[in-house]
Scaffold this motif. Structure first.
Motif, mmCIF file in Angstrom:
data_model
loop_
_atom_site.group_PDB
_atom_site.id
_atom_site.type_symbol
_atom_site.label_atom_id
_atom_site.label_comp_id
_atom_site.label_asym_id
_atom_site.label_seq_id
_atom_site.Cartn_x
_atom_site.Cartn_y
_atom_site.Cartn_z
ATOM 1 N N VAL A 45 0.837 -1.195 0.000
ATOM 2 C CA VAL A 45 0.000 0.000 0.000
ATOM 3 C C VAL A 45 0.874 1.247 0.000
ATOM 4 O O VAL A 45 1.790 1.372 0.831
ATOM 5 N N LEU A 46 0.595 2.171 -0.896
ATOM 6 C CA LEU A 46 1.249 3.475 -0.889
ATOM 7 C C LEU A 46 0.473 4.407 0.032
ATOM 8 O O LEU A 46 -0.745 4.540 -0.078
ATOM 9 N N ALA A 47 1.175 5.052 0.943
ATOM 10 C CA ALA A 47 0.538 5.955 1.900
ATOM 11 C C ALA A 47 1.547 7.024 2.308
ATOM 12 O O ALA A 47 2.736 6.953 1.983
ATOM 13 N N LYS A 48 1.058 8.029 3.057
ATOM 14 C CA LYS A 48 1.899 9.141 3.492
ATOM 15 C C LYS A 48 1.863 9.280 5.011
ATOM 16 O O LYS A 48 0.790 9.191 5.621
ATOM 17 N N LEU A 49 3.028 9.510 5.575
ATOM 18 C CA LEU A 49 3.120 9.823 6.997
ATOM 19 C C LEU A 49 2.725 11.286 7.229
ATOM 20 O O LEU A 49 2.771 12.100 6.298
ATOM 21 N N PRO A 50 2.342 11.647 8.462
ATOM 22 C CA PRO A 50 1.857 13.006 8.717
ATOM 23 C C PRO A 50 2.842 14.110 8.337
ATOM 24 O O PRO A 50 2.440 15.185 7.901
ATOM 25 N N ASP A 51 4.142 13.859 8.510
ATOM 26 C CA ASP A 51 5.141 14.891 8.218
ATOM 27 C C ASP A 51 5.802 14.702 6.855
ATOM 28 O O ASP A 51 6.876 15.256 6.590
ATOM 29 N N ALA A 52 5.157 13.936 5.976
ATOM 30 C CA ALA A 52 5.752 13.631 4.673
ATOM 31 C C ALA A 52 5.802 14.876 3.785
ATOM 32 O O ALA A 52 4.915 15.732 3.852
ATOM 33 N N PRO A 53 6.835 15.002 2.959
ATOM 34 C CA PRO A 53 6.885 16.098 1.997
ATOM 35 C C PRO A 53 5.694 16.038 1.037
ATOM 36 O O PRO A 53 5.123 14.974 0.792
ATOM 37 N N VAL A 54 5.334 17.184 0.493
ATOM 38 C CA VAL A 54 4.237 17.249 -0.471
ATOM 39 C C VAL A 54 4.669 16.567 -1.769
ATOM 40 O O VAL A 54 5.826 16.640 -2.181
ATOM 41 N N GLY A 55 3.722 15.914 -2.432
ATOM 42 C CA GLY A 55 3.981 15.330 -3.747
ATOM 43 C C GLY A 55 4.563 13.939 -3.683
ATOM 44 O O GLY A 55 4.559 13.280 -2.629
ATOM 45 N N PRO A 56 5.095 13.452 -4.790
ATOM 46 C CA PRO A 56 5.567 12.064 -4.871
ATOM 47 C C PRO A 56 6.743 11.762 -3.956
ATOM 48 O O PRO A 56 6.986 10.598 -3.628
ATOM 49 N N LYS A 57 7.478 12.783 -3.527
ATOM 50 C CA LYS A 57 8.614 12.542 -2.641
ATOM 51 C C LYS A 57 8.182 12.226 -1.212
ATOM 52 O O LYS A 57 9.019 11.919 -0.366
ATOM 53 N N GLY A 58 6.866 12.281 -0.948
ATOM 54 C CA GLY A 58 6.371 11.982 0.385
ATOM 55 C C GLY A 58 5.658 10.649 0.492
ATOM 56 O O GLY A 58 4.990 10.385 1.496
ATOM 57 N N ILE A 59 5.804 9.794 -0.511
ATOM 58 C CA ILE A 59 5.093 8.513 -0.526
ATOM 59 C C ILE A 59 5.958 7.418 0.092
ATOM 60 O O ILE A 59 7.141 7.282 -0.232
ATOM 61 N N SER A 60 5.354 6.632 0.967
ATOM 62 C CA SER A 60 6.010 5.452 1.525
ATOM 63 C C SER A 60 5.209 4.208 1.147
ATOM 64 O O SER A 60 4.029 4.286 0.807
ATOM 65 N N MET A 61 5.867 3.043 1.206
ATOM 66 C CA MET A 61 5.197 1.781 0.897
ATOM 67 C C MET A 61 5.111 0.915 2.144
ATOM 68 O O MET A 61 6.083 0.809 2.894
ATOM 69 N N PHE A 62 3.945 0.298 2.332
ATOM 70 C CA PHE A 62 3.709 -0.529 3.513
ATOM 71 C C PHE A 62 3.145 -1.889 3.113
ATOM 72 O O PHE A 62 2.342 -1.990 2.188
ATOM 73 N N LEU A 63 3.598 -2.908 3.833
ATOM 74 C CA LEU A 63 3.067 -4.261 3.671
ATOM 75 C C LEU A 63 1.913 -4.412 4.665
ATOM 76 O O LEU A 63 2.111 -4.287 5.877
ATOM 77 N N VAL A 64 0.724 -4.693 4.144
ATOM 78 C CA VAL A 64 -0.476 -4.803 4.978
ATOM 79 C C VAL A 64 -1.145 -6.146 4.685
ATOM 80 O O VAL A 64 -1.752 -6.328 3.626
ATOM 81 N N PRO A 65 -1.057 -7.115 5.592
ATOM 82 C CA PRO A 65 -1.697 -8.413 5.343
ATOM 83 C C PRO A 65 -3.198 -8.347 5.598
ATOM 84 O O PRO A 65 -3.669 -7.610 6.469
ATOM 85 N N LYS A 66 -3.939 -9.128 4.845
ATOM 86 C CA LYS A 66 -5.379 -9.268 5.108
ATOM 87 C C LYS A 66 -5.602 -9.880 6.493
ATOM 88 O O LYS A 66 -6.474 -9.445 7.255
ATOM 89 N N VAL A 67 -4.807 -10.906 6.793
ATOM 90 C CA VAL A 67 -4.856 -11.551 8.104
ATOM 91 C C VAL A 67 -3.484 -11.353 8.747
ATOM 92 O O VAL A 67 -2.448 -11.620 8.120
ATOM 93 N N ASN A 68 -3.481 -10.863 9.966
ATOM 94 C CA ASN A 68 -2.208 -10.642 10.653
ATOM 95 C C ASN A 68 -1.448 -11.947 10.824
ATOM 96 O O ASN A 68 -2.047 -13.020 10.962
ATOM 97 N N VAL A 69 -0.130 -11.834 10.827
ATOM 98 C CA VAL A 69 0.737 -13.017 10.816
ATOM 99 C C VAL A 69 1.628 -13.012 12.056
ATOM 100 O O VAL A 69 2.241 -11.989 12.397
ATOM 101 N N ASP A 70 1.695 -14.150 12.730
ATOM 102 C CA ASP A 70 2.569 -14.290 13.895
ATOM 103 C C ASP A 70 4.016 -14.460 13.431
ATOM 104 O O ASP A 70 4.289 -14.697 12.240
ATOM 105 N N LYS A 71 4.947 -14.378 14.366
ATOM 106 C CA LYS A 71 6.367 -14.463 14.012
ATOM 107 C C LYS A 71 6.744 -15.821 13.434
ATOM 108 O O LYS A 71 7.746 -15.942 12.728
ATOM 109 N N ASP A 72 5.950 -16.842 13.734
ATOM 110 C CA ASP A 72 6.238 -18.178 13.196
ATOM 111 C C ASP A 72 5.543 -18.427 11.860
ATOM 112 O O ASP A 72 5.607 -19.531 11.307
ATOM 113 N N GLY A 73 4.862 -17.406 11.337
ATOM 114 C CA GLY A 73 4.187 -17.534 10.048
ATOM 115 C C GLY A 73 2.751 -17.992 10.135
ATOM 116 O O GLY A 73 2.068 -18.078 9.106
#
Length: 594
Positions: free
Chosen positions: A214-242
């Motif tokens: 997912v592409l998203a922006k943090l609250p203090d992100a720069p304006v425009g494309p230089k403020g985009i971050s990428m995040f891994l978001v699972p449909k179902v949360n995953v434990d450390k053992d998978g």
């Protein structure tokens, strides 16, 4: 509709005889122990069977049934889950994946052939595993070792699937204005909130978990494309053992009602404080996304090729069976009430257009795939850099032109059928509907043309183009002159002249690039295909001179090459004039006068 048969002989011709991919693999230490011609051929054979026997029979029924949304989730058409499991069990989901995390590490020149096979069999089906491959590519290149170890093995195995969540209702090409936000939880996780649209495979019942990038922006992100971050978001949360835990706050709000690819779930995805994890660096999300973009845009181009190959196979079978009228030279089958329509010149024109464009596209996409492999696997730093530069130049071309020609060929196949092509029974109308999306997603073809002429040509003074032209001239110099040498050289010289003219025009008028880019991309593409056909013709002629047992195959290559040069390459002449005409004709009319 004809039963799909993968064009394995032509795939092998392009891979092994024209581009010598098997010899390259043996010279690259990174993959020489993973793949050779015997291994590749075994994969191709099994993939062809799976595409023809399992996936292709689902295509029409999947289109008619479509996907279904409910509060509980999305269900795919009957048979899709079982076919996906077989696809995954064959190792095809992770065929190009990193072997350190369970992938097979195969080169793109090989996996590109599977992209074509399954795009022919069912474009809607192949989108599910292809999105998984794209997501895995970005994770492998940019995520932490912890995220890689946790998620990649199950993505490669097909146990989980992936999705890319970029577009918002107000933000398509201009990703800099996205509104999806991320909040740091202080424990290595983030809460992601926002809505994404047009999300392929965003929700379905093929697997127990879906991993969203997912592409998203943090609250203090720069304006425009230089403020985009990428995040891994699972449909179902995953434990450390998978193992799977509780459901994440990710929901499909609805399914899009579409023109085609109806068996592919195109979702509106709502993230309501969903837990996610940073992939790559903060505010560097576009860098992570573009890591996979060359591969994804090549794949979209191949979607156009695969769909048009299916259209060609179906139209050819129909043209050989359907009897209407008599040949202009007199009855060819006098024992019948009429001759097969393949005797008519205009039907032959449509079929030969399709054949020449498909085989040229197969060669061109395999060439670009080979460049991707060279940029990744070659031990020679200079060779890697040159290959990467040509990938940058040719990626927008392969995406846009193969999909433009894919629609043209699907429409031509429909036309061969006449009225029967317009009804459901024969399947041609579905191909036209399905292939249309390929010109639109992963960056519209207008954006690809703008990227080619704007970024890849004018912004670097044509340096990538000079290398491209040099590669063609090196090919011409490496062999004896034949019937294709002079016309290829002449076409290249005209394209060079246009390129230099547009670079100069663009320096004086900022509207020139946007006004001329599509015509320029098409002119560039016809020359690129001419080069591919010259290479294929040279190899065919060499085989014929050597006394091959496959005379008919190689003779057909030469005949089709001549057809391309006589009937399709001349299209570039009008494009040259149009592209060079400047921007005035587009901007003389005021907005009020439209």
């Amino acid at each position: 509709m004809a039963d799909y048969q993968a064009p394995l002989r032509d795939m092998r011709f392009v891979m092994y005889e024209v581009f010598n991919t098997d010899k390259r693999w043996g010279q690259w230490p990174a993959i020489k122990e993973l793949v050779d011609r015997e291994t590749a051929d075994a994969f191709l054979e099994e993939g062809a069977k799976l595409a023809a026997r399992t996936v292709a029979p689902l295509n029409r029924e999947g289109d008619e049934e479509g996907c279904h949304w409910s509060e509980e989730g999305v269900t795919t058409p009957k048979g899709y889950k079982e076919a996906y499991q077989l696809f995954s069990e064959a190792g095809l989901t992770g065929i190009g994946g990193n072997p350190e995390h369970g992938g097979m590490g195969m080169p793109k020149a090989l996996s590109a052939q599977f992209d074509e096979m399954f795009s022919s069999a069912s474009l809607a089906f192949i989108l599910y595993p292809s999105l998984t491959s794209g997501a895995a590519l970005a994770i492998d290149a940019h995520a932490s070792e912890e995220l890689k170890s946790l998620y990649l093995p199950k993505l490669y195995s097909g146990e989980w699937t992936g999705a890319m969540c970029l577009t918002e209702s107000h933000s398509g090409t201009d990703l800099g204005i996205i509104r999806t936000r991320a909040e740091d939880n202080g424990d290595g996780s983030y809460n992601i909130t926002g809505t994404k649209i047009f999300i392929t495979a965003g929700e379905h019942d093929l697997t127990d978990n879906i991993i969203h990038l997912v592409l998203a922006k943090l609250p203090d992100a720069p304006v425009g494309p230089k403020g985009i971050s990428m995040f891994l978001v699972p449909k179902v949360n995953v434990d450390k053992d998978g193992s799977l835990k509780d459901r994440n706050e990710v929901r499909c709000g609805s399914l899009e009602h579409k023109m085609g690819i109806k068996a592919s779930a195109t979702c509106v995805m709502n993230f309501d404080g969903a837990k996610g994890y940073l992939v790559g660096e903060v505010n560097k999300g576009l860098n992570a996304m573009f890591t996979m973009m060359n591969y994804e845009r090549l794949f979209v181009g191949i979607q156009g090729l695969g769909t048009s190959e299916m259209s060609y196979q179906t139209a050819l079978e129909y043209a050989q069976d359907r009897i209407q009228g008599r040949a202009a030279t007199g009855p060819q089958e006098p024992e019948k009430a009429a001759d097969p329509i393949i005797v008519h010149g205009d039907v032959r024109r449509m079929l030969l257009n399709m054949k020449a464009l498909n085989e040229g596209g197969r060669a061109f996409s395999t060439y670009v795939a080979t460049l991707l492999d060279t940029a990744k696997f070659s031990p020679d730093e200079t060779e890697r850099k040159q290959a990467a530069d040509q990938v940058a130049l040719l990626t927008p071309v392969v995406k846009a032109f193969l999909t433009d020609m894919g629609l043209e060929s699907c429409v031509a196949g429909q036309q061969v059928f006449g009225g029967h092509g317009y009804i459901r029974e024969w399947g041609q109308e579905q191909l036209v509907r399905d292939v249309r999306i390929a010109q639109i997603y992963e960056g519209t073809n207008g954006i690809q043309a703008l990227d080619l002429l704007g970024r890849k040509i004018t912004m670097n003074g044509g340096s990538y183009f000079k290398q491209f032209a040099g590669n063609i001239r090196s090919f011409l110099a490496a062999g004896e002159s034949d019937e294709f040498s002079a016309p290829l050289e002449a076409a290249l010289a005209k394209l060079e002249s246009l390129t230099n003219k547009l670079i100069k025009q663009a320096a004086k008028d900022s509207n020139v690039v946007n006004s001329s880019c599509t015509d320029y991309l098409h002119a560039f593409s016809y020359v690129s295909y001419a080069w591919m056909w010259a290479m294929m013709a040279r190899e065919a002629q060499n085989q014929l001179l050597a006394g091959t047992e496959e005379d008919s195959f190689y003779q057909a290559k030469l005949i089709t090459a001549r057809y391309y040069y006589q009937r399709l390459l001349p299209r570039m002449e009008g494009l040259l004039l149009s592209a060079a005409s400047g921007a005035e004709a587009l901007y003389d009319l005021s907005v009020e006068q439209f």
